[in-house]
Design a protein around this motif. Structure first.
Motif, PDB file in Angstrom:
ATOM      1  N   ARG A 166      76.006  22.597 144.437  1.00 14.35           N
ATOM      2  CA  ARG A 166      74.893  23.243 143.739  1.00 14.35           C
ATOM      3  C   ARG A 166      73.843  22.201 143.349  1.00 14.35           C
ATOM      4  O   ARG A 166      72.641  22.424 143.486  1.00 14.35           O
TER       5      ARG A 166
ATOM      6  N   LYS B  79      71.939  21.046 146.397  1.00 18.56           N
ATOM      7  CA  LYS B  79      71.019  22.096 146.817  1.00 18.56           C
ATOM      8  C   LYS B  79      69.756  22.079 145.954  1.00 18.56           C
ATOM      9  O   LYS B  79      68.635  22.196 146.462  1.00 18.56           O
ATOM     10  N   ASN B  80      69.938  21.882 144.647  1.00 19.37           N
ATOM     11  CA  ASN B  80      68.788  21.812 143.741  1.00 19.37           C
ATOM     12  C   ASN B  80      67.934  20.567 144.035  1.00 19.37           C
ATOM     13  O   ASN B  80      66.704  20.622 143.968  1.00 19.37           O
TER      14      ASN B  80
ATOM     15  N   GLN C  68      67.614  19.043 146.961  1.00 22.78           N
ATOM     16  CA  GLN C  68      66.889  19.289 148.202  1.00 22.78           C
ATOM     17  C   GLN C  68      65.735  20.246 147.972  1.00 22.78           C
ATOM     18  O   GLN C  68      64.647  20.078 148.518  1.00 22.78           O
ATOM     19  N   LYS C  69      65.950  21.232 147.151  1.00 20.61           N
ATOM     20  CA  LYS C  69      64.905  22.200 146.847  1.00 20.61           C
ATOM     21  C   LYS C  69      63.746  21.517 146.114  1.00 20.61           C
ATOM     22  O   LYS C  69      62.578  21.811 146.352  1.00 20.61           O
TER      23      LYS C  69
ATOM     24  N   GLU D 108      61.487  19.505 148.552  1.00 19.63           N
ATOM     25  CA  GLU D 108      60.690  20.254 149.495  1.00 19.63           C
ATOM     26  C   GLU D 108      59.301  20.521 148.928  1.00 19.63           C
ATOM     27  O   GLU D 108      59.114  20.634 147.723  1.00 19.63           O
TER      28      GLU D 108
ATOM     29  N   ASP E 127      56.590  23.122 148.437  1.00 18.75           N
ATOM     30  CA  ASP E 127      56.483  24.574 148.505  1.00 18.75           C
ATOM     31  C   ASP E 127      55.015  25.006 148.499  1.00 18.75           C
ATOM     32  O   ASP E 127      54.102  24.209 148.345  1.00 18.75           O
TER      33      ASP E 127
END
Length: 163
Positions: free
Chosen positions: A48, A51-52, A54-55, A58, A60
């Protein structure tokens, strides 16, 4: 242990090379132990958390919109500044042209005033005035006026008679 200087430094005097007695064996240098750098073990990250991360890395759509808006604002402000700067330079140029015109007109005015002053002949004016029956005023006919403004006197009404 008391060796001479020559023995201590293996100095050889003279102009010929001497034979070396016996070459000393090369001593192997002791191996130096490399210090191991211990790195602190990172705590294991959960799926988790990865994932955070990597987010977060990114780019956006909202970030792109903000970035484009910032670029547009900076470009607009820069263009406004450049146009105002150009207008200022144009006004300075126009001002310097007007100053040159003013100086030329002032010189011309001074030349004309000098020409007028030189063309006035007081003897001729006095002669013409006597022809018309004028004479110099007496001391009882002269009225003095004290002005607080030394530049000029503005006459709003007729001068009263001295009767």
């Amino acid at each position: 242990m008391d060796k001479t200087r020559q023995e201590r430094y293996n100095l050889i005097y003279g102009n010929t090379a001497r034979k070396m007695e016996a070459a000393e064996p090369v001593r192997p240098e002791p191996e130096r132990r490399k210090k191991k750098v211990r790195r602190k073990a990172r705590p294991k990250t959960s799926a988790r958390t990865r994932k955070n991360q990597q987010k977060a890395m990114e780019i956006d759509f909202s970030f792109i919109c903000v970035l484009i808006a910032a670029v547009v604002i900076v470009t607009g402000v820069s263009l406004f500044y450049l146009s105002e700067r150009a207008q200022l330079m144009e006004q300075r140029s126009a001002l310097s042209d007007k100053k040159e015109q003013l100086n030329a007109l002032l010189v011309e005015n001074e030349n004309l005033n000098l020409e007028i002053e030189q063309s006035i002949n007081l003897d001729e004016i006095e002669k013409t005035a006597k022809q018309y029956g004028m004479k110099e005023p007496g001391s009882d006919q002269i009225i003095y006026y004290n002005s607080t403004d030394a530049d000029y006197v503005r006459q709003y009404e007729d001068i009263p008679d001295a009767d």
